[in-house]
Write a protein that holds these residues in place. Structure first.
Motif, PDB file in Angstrom:
ATOM      1  N   GLY A  51       0.797  -1.220   0.000  1.00 37.27           N
ATOM      2  CA  GLY A  51       0.000   0.000   0.000  1.00 37.27           C
ATOM      3  C   GLY A  51       0.824   1.260   0.000  1.00 37.27           C
ATOM      4  N   GLY A  52       0.139   2.363  -0.225  1.00 40.33           N
ATOM      5  CA  GLY A  52       0.721   3.697  -0.205  1.00 40.33           C
ATOM      6  C   GLY A  52      -0.413   4.691  -0.246  1.00 40.33           C
ATOM      7  N   THR A  53      -0.126   5.943  -0.555  1.00 37.91           N
ATOM      8  CA  THR A  53      -1.158   6.965  -0.637  1.00 37.91           C
ATOM      9  C   THR A  53      -2.238   6.555  -1.635  1.00 37.91           C
ATOM     10  N   ASP A  54      -3.485   6.703  -1.229  1.00 35.34           N
ATOM     11  CA  ASP A  54      -4.674   6.383  -2.044  1.00 35.34           C
ATOM     12  C   ASP A  54      -4.890   4.886  -2.240  1.00 35.34           C
ATOM     13  N   TYR A  55      -4.145   4.059  -1.522  1.00 34.84           N
ATOM     14  CA  TYR A  55      -4.340   2.617  -1.666  1.00 34.84           C
ATOM     15  C   TYR A  55      -5.617   2.181  -0.944  1.00 34.84           C
ATOM     16  N   GLY A 212      -3.985   3.249   7.163  1.00 32.92           N
ATOM     17  CA  GLY A 212      -3.119   2.713   6.131  1.00 32.92           C
ATOM     18  C   GLY A 212      -3.158   3.579   4.884  1.00 32.92           C
ATOM     19  N   PRO A 213      -2.060   4.276   4.595  1.00 32.95           N
ATOM     20  CA  PRO A 213      -0.859   4.485   5.397  1.00 32.95           C
ATOM     21  C   PRO A 213      -1.104   5.543   6.476  1.00 32.95           C
ATOM     22  N   PRO A 214      -0.165   5.757   7.393  1.00 30.08           N
ATOM     23  CA  PRO A 214      -0.361   6.773   8.440  1.00 30.08           C
ATOM     24  C   PRO A 214      -0.118   8.180   7.903  1.00 30.08           C
ATOM     25  N   TYR A 215      -0.397   9.182   8.740  1.00 26.12           N
ATOM     26  CA  TYR A 215      -0.090  10.568   8.357  1.00 26.12           C
ATOM     27  C   TYR A 215       1.409  10.715   8.102  1.00 26.12           C
ATOM     28  N   SER A 216       1.734  11.567   7.130  1.00 21.63           N
ATOM     29  CA  SER A 216       3.138  11.841   6.822  1.00 21.63           C
ATOM     30  C   SER A 216       3.214  13.171   6.087  1.00 21.63           C
ATOM     31  N   ASP A 217       3.740  14.200   6.747  1.00 19.71           N
ATOM     32  CA  ASP A 217       3.902  15.495   6.081  1.00 19.71           C
ATOM     33  C   ASP A 217       4.834  15.370   4.879  1.00 19.71           C
ATOM     34  N   ARG A 218       5.862  14.549   5.009  1.00 24.06           N
ATOM     35  CA  ARG A 218       6.837  14.371   3.924  1.00 24.06           C
ATOM     36  C   ARG A 218       6.173  13.833   2.652  1.00 24.06           C
ATOM     37  N   ASP A 219       5.186  12.957   2.835  1.00 24.16           N
ATOM     38  CA  ASP A 219       4.516  12.339   1.691  1.00 24.16           C
ATOM     39  C   ASP A 219       3.190  13.017   1.344  1.00 24.16           C
ATOM     40  N   GLY A 220       2.943  14.191   1.928  1.00 26.15           N
ATOM     41  CA  GLY A 220       1.748  14.943   1.594  1.00 26.15           C
ATOM     42  C   GLY A 220       0.486  14.510   2.309  1.00 26.15           C
TER      43      GLY A 220
END
Length: 276
Positions: A51-55, A212-220
């Motif tokens: 998974g990743g963003t929008d998964y 899934g996934p958790p919050y991450s400012d680095r990844d937007g």
């Protein structure tokens, strides 16, 4: 008057059997608690592995995680309503909300929010995330929204003049507006569906979150908080809702500051997760 030896022996035997039964039940409970938390972790590791963003996990994986969470109890994570996390410490301040982190990695996080009575987690989003929320005990009011389709944001003034320079408002549709009392089914938010919600504790309560996934400012994936206003608060040319359904819509506006929320971290003391 003497006591028959046989009666003494019988009572002693009964007490020993009761003690053994109690100890056996306690061991079974500890094994179940460890099993449930570990089972949840293993399922999350599988479900969000790619998974990743929008998964969005396949439906079979969603059902698998939901089935595990639906069965989880406060005892499985070492919580009771009598713990200090669920007390109001100061009547003149917002109730303090406690967060217990069970696990976090770049693929998913598992954590528990502990709310005293009247504790509030304001309206917020989950950008690009699939979220499972399980109420472990107590009662809470939950309100969730979707963005209204094909409606732009409007940089208009809001009812509070102090906020007139804040970002514009955008129309959202209410998906859930109800009280929940444990035990109840797990709630699920998807990246593009029912992605914003807020909680208010009716009684002391705790809920377990899987992100899934958790919050991450680095990844937007930054957490954004919102004010919500009734649909009737604004009149915008070209924007209307079906007659009689205005209560099902609200205008949302980003909040630059959230000064009515106090969240503190505490050490999770329930059954440990084995990650290797």
């Amino acid at each position: 008057m003497g006591i028959e030896p046989t009666l003494v022996d019988r009572k002693g035997k009964d007490l020993c059997e009761l003690s053994e039964e109690t100890n056996s039940r306690s061991r079974r409970n500890r094994r179940r608690q460890k099993k449930m938390v570990q089972k949840l972790f293993e399922a999350c590791k599988d479900v969000f592995a790619s998974g990743g963003t929008d998964y969005i996990p396949p439906q079979a994986d969603v059902d698998r995680l939901r089935a595990i969470l639906d069965k989880m109890t406060p005892e499985d994570v070492g919580l009771t309503p009598e713990m200090r996390y669920f007390r109001i410490l100061a009547a003149d301040e917002p109730p303090i909300i406690t967060y217990l982190c069970l696990h976090e990695c770049d693929k998913f996080s598992i954590g528990i929010f502990c709310l005293p009575p009247s504790g509030v987690i304001p309206l917020h989003n989950h950008p690009g995330m699939t979220v499972f929320s399980k109420l472990l005990f107590g009662s809470m009011h939950i309100k969730s929204y979707d963005w209204a389709i094909d409606v732009p944001s409007y940089p208009t003034a809001v009812p509070n003049p102090a906020q007139s320079q804040s970002p514009g408002v955008k129309l959202a549709k209410v998906k859930v507006d109800a009280d929940l009392t444990a035990p109840c089914n797990t709630s699920i938010l998807y990246p593009a569906d029912c992605n914003m919600h807020c909680f208010k504790a009716v009684t002391a309560c705790a809920f377990l979150d899987v992100l899934g996934p958790p919050y991450s400012d680095r990844d937007g994936r930054h957490c954004t908080y919102y004010f919500d206003y009734p649909f009737s608060s604004f009149s915008v040319d070209g924007v209307s809702v079906p007659e009689g359904e205005s209560e099902g819509y609200s205008w949302l506006q980003e909040r630059e500051e959230v000064d009515d929320l106090i969240v503190v971290g505490a050490l999770y003391q329930g059954p440990k997760i084995v990650t290797k």
